[in-house]
Design an enzyme around this catalytic site. Structure first.
Site, PDB file in Angstrom:
ATOM      1  CG  ASP A 180      -8.022 -10.271   2.218  1.00  0.00           C
ATOM      2  OD1 ASP A 180      -6.799 -10.322   2.011  1.00  0.00           O
ATOM      3  OD2 ASP A 180      -8.731 -11.293   2.258  1.00  0.00           O
ATOM      4  CD  GLU A 201       1.878  -6.893  -2.483  1.00  0.00           C
ATOM      5  OE1 GLU A 201       3.113  -6.801  -2.367  1.00  0.00           O
ATOM      6  OE2 GLU A 201       1.239  -7.888  -2.123  1.00  0.00           O
ATOM      7  NE  ARG A 210      -1.877  -5.566  -0.835  1.00  0.00           N
ATOM      8  CZ  ARG A 210      -1.992  -6.874  -1.021  1.00  0.00           C
ATOM      9  NH1 ARG A 210      -1.809  -7.696  -0.004  1.00  0.00           N
ATOM     10  NH2 ARG A 210      -2.299  -7.370  -2.203  1.00  0.00           N
ATOM     11  CG  ASN A 265       4.910  -9.209   0.106  1.00  0.00           C
ATOM     12  OD1 ASN A 265       5.563 -10.122   0.588  1.00  0.00           O
ATOM     13  ND2 ASN A 265       3.797  -9.423  -0.582  1.00  0.00           N
ATOM     14  CG  ASP A 294      -3.611  -9.955   4.048  1.00  0.00           C
ATOM     15  OD1 ASP A 294      -4.416  -9.032   3.829  1.00  0.00           O
ATOM     16  OD2 ASP A 294      -3.185 -10.707   3.146  1.00  0.00           O
ATOM     17  CB  CYS A 315      -2.341 -13.253  -5.240  1.00  0.00           C
ATOM     18  SG  CYS A 315      -0.565 -13.163  -4.896  1.00  0.00           S
ATOM     19  CG  HIS A 339      -1.815  -5.256   5.419  1.00  0.00           C
ATOM     20  ND1 HIS A 339      -2.482  -5.690   4.311  1.00  0.00           N
ATOM     21  CD2 HIS A 339      -0.948  -6.255   5.730  1.00  0.00           C
ATOM     22  CE1 HIS A 339      -2.048  -6.879   3.956  1.00  0.00           C
ATOM     23  NE2 HIS A 339      -1.119  -7.263   4.820  1.00  0.00           N
ATOM     24  CE1 TYR A 370       0.947  -9.411   6.857  1.00  0.00           C
ATOM     25  CE2 TYR A 370       1.527 -11.314   5.513  1.00  0.00           C
ATOM     26  CZ  TYR A 370       0.841 -10.122   5.664  1.00  0.00           C
ATOM     27  OH  TYR A 370       0.059  -9.649   4.650  1.00  0.00           O
ATOM     28  CG  ASP A 416      -5.012 -14.271  -1.778  1.00  0.00           C
ATOM     29  OD1 ASP A 416      -6.011 -13.936  -1.117  1.00  0.00           O
ATOM     30  OD2 ASP A 416      -3.966 -13.597  -1.831  1.00  0.00           O
ATOM     31  CD  GLU A 471      -5.850  -6.412  -0.482  1.00  0.00           C
ATOM     32  OE1 GLU A 471      -6.191  -6.959  -1.547  1.00  0.00           O
ATOM     33  OE2 GLU A 471      -5.131  -6.963   0.372  1.00  0.00           O
TER      34      GLU A 471
END
Length: 296
Positions: free
Chosen positions: A91, A191, A161, A213, A89, A126, A116, A48, A62, A118
């Site tokens: 975002d 998430e 996500r 996660n 990831d 985060c 993914h 990942y 983040d 989101e």
């Protein structure tokens, strides 16, 4: 030696086959390419690339400060050295729906097996911090449609996500997940769910693979993989575990070095020179170099 011996297409198919199997795929987060090699040697099923780790490695919080080019470059560095599928990831897709399509294409070019996207608003933060905000469902659906429409390899996994569980509640998050699947998402990432009951709720509501996660110091209970498998989870990420272990060792080592004026007391805790050379496959490089020189 030098690079992976499997094609991106083969690694994407391996990810899809794994998600369709009865086993739980374990994907530790790789802070760098060397750790990706070590993840493979340890027997895990995938690697990942965490956006939080890419940010932290650049000494940034983040909060959406990293760029698509930075994430794609790190993904390419990691995908180059491992035969395992790499999940990235991405975002929020780094912009509007059209940007999400470009994000997928650049991650395809990087050799990744999937990514993914989101449903947080920009600037994102985060997923386990307070103060998150999620976009309207319709906006996320547009992003996913663009991402799915933009990919060129149908085996590249587009995962949706949702961060809505901690913002709008579990029922709303499940409804969002269903809408994202209808928009073409191959997998759902639930998430910041709190525990087994929440995971079971997602599992019962969805027919696509489910990813969870297991990050430290977050909202989710840290469940063992056996429990996650019993709950029907298809993939689990440990996004920041290796980074935190490494940085904890760095901080401890610096304190010891400052206090004692020597690293002698730390040597027993270090990766040895030979262990590093084994991971790097030094002997194969030497043999290759000799074969080329001999050919000349």
């Amino acid at each position: 030696m030098l690079y992976t011996t499997t094609t991106p297409s083969a690694r994407r198919r391996a990810l899809r086959d794994g998600l369709a199997s009865d086993r739980l795929l374990r994907l530790p987060g790789a802070p760098n390419p060397l750790s990706a090699r070590m993840i493979a040697e340890a027997g895990f099923e995938g690697v990942y690339v965490s956006g939080a780790v890419v940010s932290a490695d650049l000494a940034l919080p983040d909060v959406g400060l990293t760029t698509l080019s930075e994430v794609a470059a790190r993904s390419a560095q990691i995908a180059r050295v491992t035969d395992l599928p790499v999940l990235v990831d991405a975002d929020t897709g780094f912009g509007e729906p059209l940007s999400a399509a470009r994000t997928v294409q650049l991650l395809e070019d990087s050799g990744a097996a999937g990514c993914h996207l989101e449903d947080q608003e920009n600037p994102k933060r985060c997923g386990h911090l307070a103060g998150k905000r999620v976009r309207p469902v319709e906006e996320m659906v547009q992003t996913l449609r663009a991402a799915v429409g933009g990919r060129r390899d149908p085996d590249f996994v587009v995962c949706a996500r949702t961060d809505a569980a901690a913002v709008e509640g579990l029922d709303a998050a499940v409804d969002r997940a269903r809408a994202y699947v209808d928009a073409g998402a191959d997998m759902v990432f639930a998430e910041a769910v709190s525990g087994p009951a929440d995971i079971a709720r997602f599992r019962a509501a969805l027919e696509v693979p489910l990813l969870v996660n297991m990050t430290e110091f977050g909202r989710s209970e840290l469940l063992p993989v056996a429990t996650l498998a019993d709950l029907g989870v298809d993939a689990v990420i440990f996004p920041v575990t290796l980074f935190r272990l490494a940085m904890g060792a760095v901080a401890d080592g610096l304190r010891t070095l400052a206090a004692e004026g020597t690293q002698a007391g730390l040597v027993g805790r270090m990766q040895t020179r030979q262990e590093l050379y084994d991971v790097l496959d030094y002997d194969a490089y030497a043999a290759f170099d000799e074969s080329v020189a001999g050919f000349r």
